[in-house]
Design an enzyme around this catalytic site. Sequence first.
Site, short mmCIF file in Angstrom:
data_model
loop_
_atom_site.label_atom_id
_atom_site.label_comp_id
_atom_site.label_asym_id
_atom_site.label_seq_id
_atom_site.Cartn_x
_atom_site.Cartn_y
_atom_site.Cartn_z
N GLY A 58 0.74 -1.32 -0.13
CA GLY A 58 0.00 0.30 0.11
C GLY A 58 0.84 1.17 0.03
O GLY A 58 0.40 2.15 -0.52
N GLU A 113 4.28 4.24 6.27
CA GLU A 113 2.82 3.48 6.06
C GLU A 113 1.81 4.17 5.17
O GLU A 113 1.79 5.23 5.14
CB GLU A 113 2.29 3.29 7.55
CG GLU A 113 2.22 2.02 8.09
CD GLU A 113 1.81 0.91 7.42
OE1 GLU A 113 1.02 0.95 6.42
OE2 GLU A 113 1.38 0.15 8.17
N ASP A 117 -5.35 2.33 10.67
CA ASP A 117 -6.72 2.09 10.85
C ASP A 117 -6.86 1.65 12.53
O ASP A 117 -6.85 2.48 13.11
CB ASP A 117 -7.46 1.00 9.89
CG ASP A 117 -8.88 0.78 10.24
OD1 ASP A 117 -9.59 1.50 10.98
OD2 ASP A 117 -9.46 -0.19 9.38
N LYS A 145 -7.04 6.93 10.35
CA LYS A 145 -8.64 6.90 10.48
C LYS A 145 -9.18 7.45 11.84
O LYS A 145 -8.51 6.95 12.94
CB LYS A 145 -9.20 5.67 10.04
CG LYS A 145 -9.20 5.11 8.75
CD LYS A 145 -10.06 4.17 8.47
CE LYS A 145 -10.12 3.72 7.07
NZ LYS A 145 -10.54 2.32 6.76
N PHE A 166 -13.91 3.13 3.96
CA PHE A 166 -12.49 2.47 3.32
C PHE A 166 -12.32 3.18 2.16
O PHE A 166 -13.28 3.52 1.23
CB PHE A 166 -13.16 1.02 2.99
CG PHE A 166 -12.20 0.03 2.87
CD1 PHE A 166 -11.18 -0.60 3.38
CD2 PHE A 166 -11.77 -0.23 1.39
CE1 PHE A 166 -10.15 -1.53 3.25
CE2 PHE A 166 -10.84 -1.05 0.95
CZ PHE A 166 -10.10 -1.74 1.83
N VAL A 167 -11.14 3.37 1.96
CA VAL A 167 -10.45 4.20 0.89
C VAL A 167 -9.69 3.49 0.02
O VAL A 167 -9.02 2.50 0.19
CB VAL A 167 -9.95 5.49 1.22
CG1 VAL A 167 -10.89 6.52 1.97
CG2 VAL A 167 -8.85 5.31 2.29
N ARG A 179 -5.21 0.29 -7.02
CA ARG A 179 -3.79 1.08 -6.61
C ARG A 179 -3.26 2.22 -7.52
O ARG A 179 -2.66 3.22 -7.09
CB ARG A 179 -2.75 0.20 -6.45
CG ARG A 179 -2.80 -1.07 -5.45
CD ARG A 179 -1.67 -1.79 -5.19
NE ARG A 179 -1.83 -3.10 -4.66
CZ ARG A 179 -1.87 -3.16 -3.25
NH1 ARG A 179 -1.78 -2.17 -2.42
NH2 ARG A 179 -2.13 -4.43 -2.70
P1 5GP Z 1 -4.54 -1.68 11.07
O1 5GP Z 1 -3.85 -2.74 11.30
O2 5GP Z 1 -4.29 -0.31 11.29
O3 5GP Z 1 -6.23 -1.89 11.15
O4 5GP Z 1 -4.68 -1.88 9.31
C1 5GP Z 1 -3.64 -1.37 8.67
C2 5GP Z 1 -3.87 -2.00 7.18
O5 5GP Z 1 -5.20 -2.15 6.83
C3 5GP Z 1 -3.40 -0.85 6.12
O6 5GP Z 1 -1.83 -1.06 5.99
C4 5GP Z 1 -4.01 -1.38 4.91
O7 5GP Z 1 -3.41 -2.38 4.50
C5 5GP Z 1 -5.24 -1.84 5.44
N1 5GP Z 1 -6.21 -0.74 5.41
C6 5GP Z 1 -7.02 -0.40 6.53
N2 5GP Z 1 -7.77 0.77 6.30
C7 5GP Z 1 -7.90 0.72 4.81
C8 5GP Z 1 -8.61 1.40 3.87
O8 5GP Z 1 -9.32 2.40 4.07
N3 5GP Z 1 -8.31 1.18 2.68
C9 5GP Z 1 -7.43 0.16 1.99
N4 5GP Z 1 -7.32 -0.01 0.85
N5 5GP Z 1 -6.79 -0.61 3.09
C10 5GP Z 1 -6.89 -0.36 4.51
#
Ligand code: 5GP
Length: 192
Positions: A58, A113, A117, A145, A166-167, A179
């Site tokens: 990402g 990063e 989220d 977020k 979700f983006v 992407r």
């Molecule tokens: P976390 O562990 O902070 O919940 O999630 C982190 C990972 O989840 C990010 O590096 C990404 O790969 C994915 N992710 C979280 N939110 C989003 C979103 O809104 N869009 C996308 N495409 N990936 C997300």
Amino acid sequence: MSVEDQGLIAERAWPPEGELGPVVISEEQIAQRVAELGRQLTADYAGKAPLLIGVLKGAFMFMADICRAIDRPVEVDFMAVASYGTATKTSGVVRIVKDLDADLADRHVLVIEDIVDSGLTLSYLNRYLLSRRPASLEVCALLLKRGQQRAKLDVAYVGFEIEPDFVVGYGLDVAERYRNLPDLRIYNEPAP
Ligand code: 5GP
């Protein structure tokens, strides 16, 4: 995938109708914020040669832009992680798919990063990277977020705080698609 299948995919409407919502952050806003962060990082890392660690996949686009916006002798390395979960929610259980090539001992490490989220992925990565004894460890995340973090985190550099939608775009995917969009847009999950 056969050549015929690829041909069929190419013929489908692109982007699929209804999947993409409004632009949340435009290409121009991203470019402006990347330049600002670059100036801040250039000042904060004065006299240092930071090692930027991009978290694949990402962060690949953000990494390409932010490393050019930092006017310091930077080095880059990449890690790839896979987190288990549904298409749009992580479980926080992270598997390292590609480890680092660089030795972190005594390096000023800056993790690049795409999005924080729940923060579970980053908190796992932080623990892993700290065990390799860097001189310093900071995080630069393009997106955070608002109000979603389940782990206590210290993200020193944040591009944008966004609502918990979700983006996709600018490196961020859903099932490996989108992407390559230049803007960040809301993804509308199709009804089951
Ligand atoms: P976390 O562990 O902070 O919940 O999630 C982190 C990972 O989840 C990010 O590096 C990404 O790969 C994915 N992710 C979280 N939110 C989003 C979103 O809104 N869009 C996308 N495409 N990936 C997300």
